[in-house]
Scaffold this motif. Sequence first.
Motif, PDB file in Angstrom:
ATOM      1  N   MET A  25      39.553  49.966  45.002  1.00  0.00           N
ATOM      2  CA  MET A  25      38.967  48.798  45.754  1.00  0.00           C
ATOM      3  C   MET A  25      39.890  47.810  45.690  1.00  0.00           C
ATOM      4  O   MET A  25      40.838  47.581  45.103  1.00  0.00           O
ATOM      5  CB  MET A  25      37.738  48.403  44.945  1.00  0.00           C
ATOM      6  N   SER A  26      40.140  46.972  46.811  1.00  0.00           N
ATOM      7  CA  SER A  26      40.841  45.929  46.881  1.00  0.00           C
ATOM      8  C   SER A  26      40.664  44.863  46.097  1.00  0.00           C
ATOM      9  O   SER A  26      39.277  44.866  45.621  1.00  0.00           O
ATOM     10  CB  SER A  26      40.834  45.299  48.460  1.00  0.00           C
ATOM     11  N   LYS A  27      41.262  43.910  45.816  1.00  0.00           N
ATOM     12  CA  LYS A  27      41.002  42.776  44.753  1.00  0.00           C
ATOM     13  C   LYS A  27      39.779  41.931  45.381  1.00  0.00           C
ATOM     14  O   LYS A  27      39.357  41.791  46.504  1.00  0.00           O
ATOM     15  CB  LYS A  27      42.277  41.630  44.816  1.00  0.00           C
ATOM     16  N   VAL A  28      38.620  41.571  44.282  1.00  0.00           N
ATOM     17  CA  VAL A  28      37.785  40.573  44.635  1.00  0.00           C
ATOM     18  C   VAL A  28      37.764  39.585  43.667  1.00  0.00           C
ATOM     19  O   VAL A  28      38.544  39.315  42.963  1.00  0.00           O
ATOM     20  CB  VAL A  28      36.367  41.167  44.674  1.00  0.00           C
ATOM     21  N   CYS A  29      37.014  38.384  44.025  1.00  0.00           N
ATOM     22  CA  CYS A  29      36.837  37.322  42.925  1.00  0.00           C
ATOM     23  C   CYS A  29      35.721  36.734  43.084  1.00  0.00           C
ATOM     24  O   CYS A  29      34.806  36.908  44.118  1.00  0.00           O
ATOM     25  CB  CYS A  29      37.926  36.231  43.325  1.00  0.00           C
ATOM     26  N   GLN A  32      35.586  38.983  49.090  1.00  0.00           N
ATOM     27  CA  GLN A  32      37.036  39.866  49.119  1.00  0.00           C
ATOM     28  C   GLN A  32      38.106  39.034  49.321  1.00  0.00           C
ATOM     29  O   GLN A  32      37.983  37.705  49.805  1.00  0.00           O
ATOM     30  CB  GLN A  32      36.938  40.791  50.156  1.00  0.00           C
ATOM     31  N   ALA A  33      39.281  39.435  49.040  1.00  0.00           N
ATOM     32  CA  ALA A  33      40.699  38.423  49.206  1.00  0.00           C
ATOM     33  C   ALA A  33      40.809  37.920  50.609  1.00  0.00           C
ATOM     34  O   ALA A  33      41.418  36.836  50.669  1.00  0.00           O
ATOM     35  CB  ALA A  33      41.686  39.271  48.972  1.00  0.00           C
ATOM     36  N   ASP A  34      39.969  38.481  51.589  1.00  0.00           N
ATOM     37  CA  ASP A  34      40.330  37.978  53.027  1.00  0.00           C
ATOM     38  C   ASP A  34      39.220  36.908  53.076  1.00  0.00           C
ATOM     39  O   ASP A  34      39.149  36.435  54.226  1.00  0.00           O
ATOM     40  CB  ASP A  34      40.341  38.931  54.162  1.00  0.00           C
ATOM     41  N   ASP A  46      40.197  45.003  39.155  1.00  0.00           N
ATOM     42  CA  ASP A  46      40.056  44.570  40.659  1.00  0.00           C
ATOM     43  C   ASP A  46      39.506  43.267  40.574  1.00  0.00           C
ATOM     44  O   ASP A  46      39.261  42.581  41.925  1.00  0.00           O
ATOM     45  CB  ASP A  46      39.042  45.541  41.132  1.00  0.00           C
ATOM     46  N   ALA A  51      40.232  39.349  40.695  1.00  0.00           N
ATOM     47  CA  ALA A  51      41.394  38.496  40.658  1.00  0.00           C
ATOM     48  C   ALA A  51      40.955  37.274  39.401  1.00  0.00           C
ATOM     49  O   ALA A  51      41.978  36.397  39.448  1.00  0.00           O
ATOM     50  CB  ALA A  51      41.706  37.839  41.973  1.00  0.00           C
ATOM     51  N   LEU A 109      42.698  32.785  44.605  1.00  0.00           N
ATOM     52  CA  LEU A 109      43.416  33.826  45.378  1.00  0.00           C
ATOM     53  C   LEU A 109      44.515  33.557  45.385  1.00  0.00           C
ATOM     54  O   LEU A 109      44.721  32.299  45.965  1.00  0.00           O
ATOM     55  CB  LEU A 109      42.396  34.137  46.561  1.00  0.00           C
TER      56      LEU A 109
END
Length: 310
Positions: free
Chosen positions: A1-5, A21-23, A64, A66, A310
């Motif tokens: 999984m990509s980074k989440v916050c 999500q980071a984006d 995962d 952040a 982020l």
Amino acid sequence: MSKVCFGVDVGGTTVKLGLFQADGQVMDKWEIVTRTQEKGKHILPDIAASIQAKISEKAIEIQDVAGVGIGVPGPVKEDGTVLNAVNLGWGIFNVANELEKLTHLKVKAGNDANVAALGEMWQGGGRGSKNVVMITLGTGVGGGIIHNGEIITGTNGAGGEVGHIHVEDSETDTCGCGKKGCLEQMASATGVVRLAKKALELSDSPSLLRNGEISAKAVFDAVKENDALAISVAEQFGKYLGTALANVAAVTDPEVFVIGGGVSKAGSILIDYIKKYYVLRAFAACKETKFSLAELGNDAGIFGAAKLVL
């Protein structure tokens, strides 16, 4: 999984939370009640429990995440120390450190108006710009200054408190801050109502504003109907706010002013009145500063809080 916050926006009634999500994609958002009893001692444990529950629900691995960003209604220093959040019952303490202990995640904290400004810069009315001033016209006048993508916090967390710029020497009523003649008294939702009531007292000309409850919305609705008295109130409002923002621009030189809060629902007509007086008074190099309406509404705080980490 990509980074989440996680982005957290603490209000006096509810705490808004978002999983991102980071984006900047929102994966989920929800609210919990702000328990302000016993000097607000339950607020951070409730937030931590809600975050842990969401991590379990979504089966997210801790590595995962952040971190957690949190916006609170009060001055917040760079290190995460809150200097009295009266609405929450909090005194002076380090909100970032406390929430870190409870969640075992990295935490960044900021003032709610500053954090909302960061959110609008990232995914809202200031998208694509790195130098943004956001003005929130609600019950009060909030502000946030973003320079090169970073919040200007100031020494005491009071950076961006544009609502307390002095704009009127003759004011006799006292602002919530204890001073007299603040921008907040003239350009907030309650300020527009005050201006309208004064105008109605001083004039006996016919106006749509004599027909019902006076609100900022009623004033700008009447302006759209070409009501002369309402237009005079909008001119006063525009003069106060446009002049104040010309002064802000002389110090910060932003690329864009983002106007948000309940009063901004009047739409582009509101900007017309502000800009008219801004251009009259702005320093030559700042005359072309853009104005836009906020786009994220009540979600600006959780977006900005997420961007903090982020």
